[in-house]
Write a protein that holds these residues in place. Sequence first.
Motif, mmCIF file in Angstrom:
data_model
loop_
_atom_site.group_PDB
_atom_site.id
_atom_site.type_symbol
_atom_site.label_atom_id
_atom_site.label_comp_id
_atom_site.label_asym_id
_atom_site.label_seq_id
_atom_site.Cartn_x
_atom_site.Cartn_y
_atom_site.Cartn_z
ATOM 1 N N ASN A 126 -1.902 -2.980 28.719
ATOM 2 C CA ASN A 126 -0.485 -3.234 28.457
ATOM 3 C C ASN A 126 0.002 -2.499 27.209
ATOM 4 O OD1 ASN A 126 0.046 -4.899 30.713
ATOM 5 N ND2 ASN A 126 -0.914 -6.640 29.671
ATOM 6 N N ILE A 127 -0.868 -2.373 26.211
ATOM 7 C CA ILE A 127 -0.484 -1.591 25.029
ATOM 8 C C ILE A 127 -0.247 -0.137 25.422
ATOM 9 C CG2 ILE A 127 -1.313 -0.671 22.823
ATOM 10 C CD1 ILE A 127 -2.635 -3.388 22.318
ATOM 11 N N GLY A 128 -1.098 0.386 26.301
ATOM 12 C CA GLY A 128 -0.902 1.751 26.774
ATOM 13 C C GLY A 128 0.400 1.916 27.540
ATOM 14 N N MET A 129 0.813 0.866 28.246
ATOM 15 C CA MET A 129 2.049 0.932 29.034
ATOM 16 C C MET A 129 3.299 0.900 28.161
ATOM 17 S SD MET A 129 0.963 -1.598 32.180
ATOM 18 C CE MET A 129 2.675 -1.885 32.641
ATOM 19 N N LEU A 130 3.153 0.592 26.870
ATOM 20 C CA LEU A 130 4.318 0.560 25.982
ATOM 21 C C LEU A 130 4.971 1.931 25.825
ATOM 22 C CD1 LEU A 130 3.053 -1.850 23.169
ATOM 23 C CD2 LEU A 130 4.839 -2.319 24.854
ATOM 24 N N VAL A 131 4.244 2.986 26.161
ATOM 25 C CA VAL A 131 4.827 4.333 26.086
ATOM 26 C C VAL A 131 5.009 4.909 27.481
ATOM 27 C CG1 VAL A 131 4.014 4.858 23.759
ATOM 28 C CG2 VAL A 131 2.499 5.273 25.702
ATOM 29 N N GLY A 132 5.088 4.029 28.483
ATOM 30 C CA GLY A 132 5.298 4.463 29.857
ATOM 31 C C GLY A 132 6.771 4.449 30.220
ATOM 32 N N THR A 133 7.048 4.216 31.489
ATOM 33 C CA THR A 133 8.423 4.155 31.975
ATOM 34 C C THR A 133 9.116 2.907 31.436
ATOM 35 O OG1 THR A 133 7.842 2.877 33.940
ATOM 36 C CG2 THR A 133 7.673 5.293 34.099
ATOM 37 N N GLY A 134 10.422 2.838 31.625
ATOM 38 C CA GLY A 134 11.172 1.678 31.159
ATOM 39 C C GLY A 134 10.655 0.386 31.760
ATOM 40 N N ARG A 135 10.370 0.417 33.076
ATOM 41 C CA ARG A 135 9.838 -0.786 33.738
ATOM 42 C C ARG A 135 8.465 -1.128 33.197
ATOM 43 N NH1 ARG A 135 10.321 -5.699 35.411
ATOM 44 N NH2 ARG A 135 8.986 -6.236 37.192
ATOM 45 N N GLN A 136 7.624 -0.136 32.963
ATOM 46 C CA GLN A 136 6.289 -0.388 32.407
ATOM 47 C C GLN A 136 6.386 -0.997 31.012
ATOM 48 O OE1 GLN A 136 4.666 3.600 32.817
ATOM 49 N NE2 GLN A 136 3.314 2.919 34.492
ATOM 50 N N ARG A 137 7.297 -0.445 30.202
ATOM 51 C CA ARG A 137 7.452 -0.998 28.848
ATOM 52 C C ARG A 137 7.885 -2.459 28.900
ATOM 53 N NH1 ARG A 137 10.045 3.877 27.796
ATOM 54 N NH2 ARG A 137 12.094 2.852 27.641
ATOM 55 N N GLN A 138 8.816 -2.770 29.798
ATOM 56 C CA GLN A 138 9.294 -4.150 29.898
ATOM 57 C C GLN A 138 8.177 -5.091 30.323
ATOM 58 O OE1 GLN A 138 12.554 -4.667 32.622
ATOM 59 N NE2 GLN A 138 12.653 -6.876 32.316
ATOM 60 N N LEU A 139 7.413 -4.701 31.349
ATOM 61 C CA LEU A 139 6.297 -5.539 31.796
ATOM 62 C C LEU A 139 5.255 -5.691 30.692
ATOM 63 C CD1 LEU A 139 5.702 -4.297 35.469
ATOM 64 C CD2 LEU A 139 6.506 -6.552 34.742
ATOM 65 N N ALA A 140 4.945 -4.582 30.003
ATOM 66 C CA ALA A 140 3.935 -4.627 28.940
ATOM 67 C C ALA A 140 4.366 -5.562 27.819
ATOM 68 C CB ALA A 140 3.696 -3.217 28.406
ATOM 69 N N GLN A 141 5.628 -5.466 27.430
ATOM 70 C CA GLN A 141 6.126 -6.344 26.363
ATOM 71 C C GLN A 141 6.026 -7.808 26.781
ATOM 72 O OE1 GLN A 141 10.074 -4.870 25.706
ATOM 73 N NE2 GLN A 141 9.383 -3.051 24.572
ATOM 74 N N GLU A 142 6.427 -8.124 28.008
ATOM 75 C CA GLU A 142 6.369 -9.511 28.483
ATOM 76 C C GLU A 142 4.930 -10.024 28.494
ATOM 77 O OE1 GLU A 142 8.188 -9.403 32.301
ATOM 78 O OE2 GLU A 142 10.245 -9.182 31.522
ATOM 79 N N ARG A 143 4.017 -9.209 28.977
ATOM 80 C CA ARG A 143 2.620 -9.638 29.075
ATOM 81 C C ARG A 143 1.976 -9.782 27.698
ATOM 82 N NH1 ARG A 143 1.176 -5.410 34.006
ATOM 83 N NH2 ARG A 143 2.236 -6.586 35.666
ATOM 84 N N LEU A 144 2.310 -8.892 26.784
ATOM 85 C CA LEU A 144 1.743 -8.986 25.434
ATOM 86 C C LEU A 144 2.294 -10.198 24.695
ATOM 87 C CD1 LEU A 144 1.790 -5.205 24.504
ATOM 88 C CD2 LEU A 144 -0.247 -6.633 24.827
ATOM 89 N N LEU A 145 3.558 -10.503 24.924
ATOM 90 C CA LEU A 145 4.120 -11.707 24.307
ATOM 91 C C LEU A 145 3.474 -12.957 24.897
ATOM 92 C CD1 LEU A 145 7.907 -10.780 24.034
ATOM 93 C CD2 LEU A 145 6.204 -10.843 22.208
ATOM 94 N N THR A 146 3.144 -12.908 26.187
ATOM 95 C CA THR A 146 2.428 -14.036 26.797
ATOM 96 C C THR A 146 1.037 -14.168 26.194
ATOM 97 O OG1 THR A 146 3.631 -13.785 28.882
ATOM 98 C CG2 THR A 146 1.540 -14.980 28.963
ATOM 99 N N ALA A 147 0.362 -13.047 25.975
ATOM 100 C CA ALA A 147 -0.965 -13.084 25.341
ATOM 101 C C ALA A 147 -0.880 -13.614 23.922
ATOM 102 C CB ALA A 147 -1.580 -11.688 25.344
ATOM 103 N N GLY A 148 0.229 -13.320 23.251
ATOM 104 C CA GLY A 148 0.474 -13.868 21.925
ATOM 105 C C GLY A 148 -0.547 -13.441 20.897
#
Length: 733
Positions: A126-148
């Motif tokens: 998910n950290i790697g996806m932070l520099v991906g497409t807009g949809r990837q960034r959104q999913l990565a941010q949501e998942r990382l916030l869930t991981a906390g």
Amino acid sequence: MPSRRYSRFIRSTSAAIVITAATIATPTLAQPQNDDVRLLKDFIHYVLINQGDQAKSTAAALMDRGLTPTEFAKLVESSGEASRFQKAVIDAGRFPDLEPFSAKLLAAYERGKLDQARDPGEISKNIGMLVGTGRQRQLAQERLLTAGEYAMPQLLQALLQRTDPVLAAEVRTVIFNLRSQAVIPLVTAMAGLDAVSQENLASLLGEIGSPTALAYLYELHDSTTSQPVRSACETAVKRIAGQFDPSVSPSRLYRNLAEGYYAESPSLTSFPNEDQQLLWSFDPGLGLIPTAIRSELFHEAMAMRQAESALRLDAANRDAMALWLAANFRREIETPGGYENPVYPAGRRDAMYYAVAAGPEAEQAVLARAEDAMATQLARRAIAALERTAGADGLVEAGGSRRPLLEALRYPDRRVQYEAAMVIGSAQPRTAFDGSEQVVPILGSAVRDAAARYAVVIAGGTSASQSDAAERQAQLTEVLKSKGYDVRVSTSTLADAAQAIAEAPGVDLVVLAVPASQTDRTIKQIRGTPKLAATPVLALLDLAGVAEVGPRYLRDHSVAIARSGLSNDQIGEAAEQLIQAAVGGAISKEEALAYKAGALRVLRDLAVSGTSTFNVGDATASLIVAMGDNRGEMKQSIAEVLSYINDKRAQVAIMDAAMGASGDERVALIDKVTSSAKRYGNLLEPRQVTRIIEIVNTTSGAEATAAAALMGALSLPNSDLIPLILNGGGQKQ
């Protein structure tokens, strides 16, 4: 979705079906996955068409499949039934028999989703996806916030790397959005980083704006040699606190932070509904290192860490020392049997070692803290430490306006009162003090009532009919009596129980069975009653009431919330577990004997010393009652203390006990009457004098000699003695 939290509020695993976020069953998949999908869809179908019994059997079969939470979450997500599943588990609440099963499924689903998000491989992806497409960034941010907080080691590494500024910027945004969960990992790492990284983290902490960071920022400001770091710390503090004050003591800030952890502040708890929290350390070569610790021990561990930081910066910080001692005692109290604390290994010295080394002033401060929080087990440990270190003056004088040990004489738990009275009495202060008149009566009560267990039942409430209330009161009273409690009153309101509570020697348990709408208010009234301020409360509620009221007492060890449908045995077990958690268990027979023996020893020493500070005669009535309830050596010890009391009742009571005894016991008791008569003269009643003369005339051996010695000590007139001489009375038979 209230069901997933029930296990937090039902303290006894035997008291109900326990709902947990742990594995549904052992992870062994015996059949193809399509069977799992079929069972899942069948469960949803049966719930939605109101077939509760079929849904229950299907849920049970699904749980028997042995899926781990992660596997179950993947099953729900891959089945395409996620939204219908979540609706079904909510609708299942309509069926009382089905609801516990659906709650387990929901808990496993939510746990599985969380475990997926926290998986290190998922976090890296998910950290790697932070520099991906807009949809990837959104999913990565949501998942990382869930991981906390679990994502912080990798997030920090990505933030501090200097080869990909775009990634670092995205990571910084994620960390900022983690807010409080990011603060402790960041400040833990900050001290071990290079100046550039310290400046970076100080700036980020200022943006997050959490007061938790202030102590660390002030300490780094004072210790760094880097001007940019110092400036970044000042700027961060201004953003958090509004101004930077160079006179602020980092030691005091650490102490304040330790207080927040000790109070178990929700703002300092990352995962309030989970069994584990994370402690952090930092190694420059390895990065952030998380250590999982049980939630009930997390706050004590963090309070001790912060207090240690305060003491490291200011060894004279007495408040920090007392707080560290209290947290260490509480760590010891709350550690489950068999659990190895990852940050306090078994080989380290116990909490008492540090407490006695700290001395009376710190121990009194710990006791004051325990009294303020009505923390019975902590109070007892502080008193035990004082017994080993404090002289007479140190016990009754604590400095300042408080005298915690004297306050303990009025503490609403009899064990605390007994132990405080024995410590004070043993020290034999030379002069009277405010509260000294309470010591002897409490010691007398320990001799008389130590083994007693008193309870109050409040059941029914304003919405219940009189017959229903009476039936419930009778049931709960019978349960408590079977557990050895003396139920002083059983009624529908606390006000109706006031008189009985006032007259009781103490109250060890309140069982409450009123509607949820009245439970909170009644518990507050109980806590506002001085005699009940520390009394454990077992509240019985229906499932909806458990979900409504339970969260408010999640961290209150003196209150247990259980469902009202429990069997009598389960209610009794829940009460015993509550007593264990709140005060360390009910007074056992062995403890009661120890209290009796200890109190008698103190009373005898006081009587022999002739102290003017305490009047041992204040225990006369209690000792007389206790002498009638005891046998053997205990009875003799009570009689000995009574023999030192200049009171007609005392001498008469010993003599009555002697007349009711036989053999060696009678001889020993007559000797105690003789000792009393030698000290205070003849206080016996005529009937007893007559009986002594009769014994002298009709018995032989040790009994006759003991009775004759008593006659002499009583200084009876010659008219009583001459017949013995002239008629040969008392000759060996």
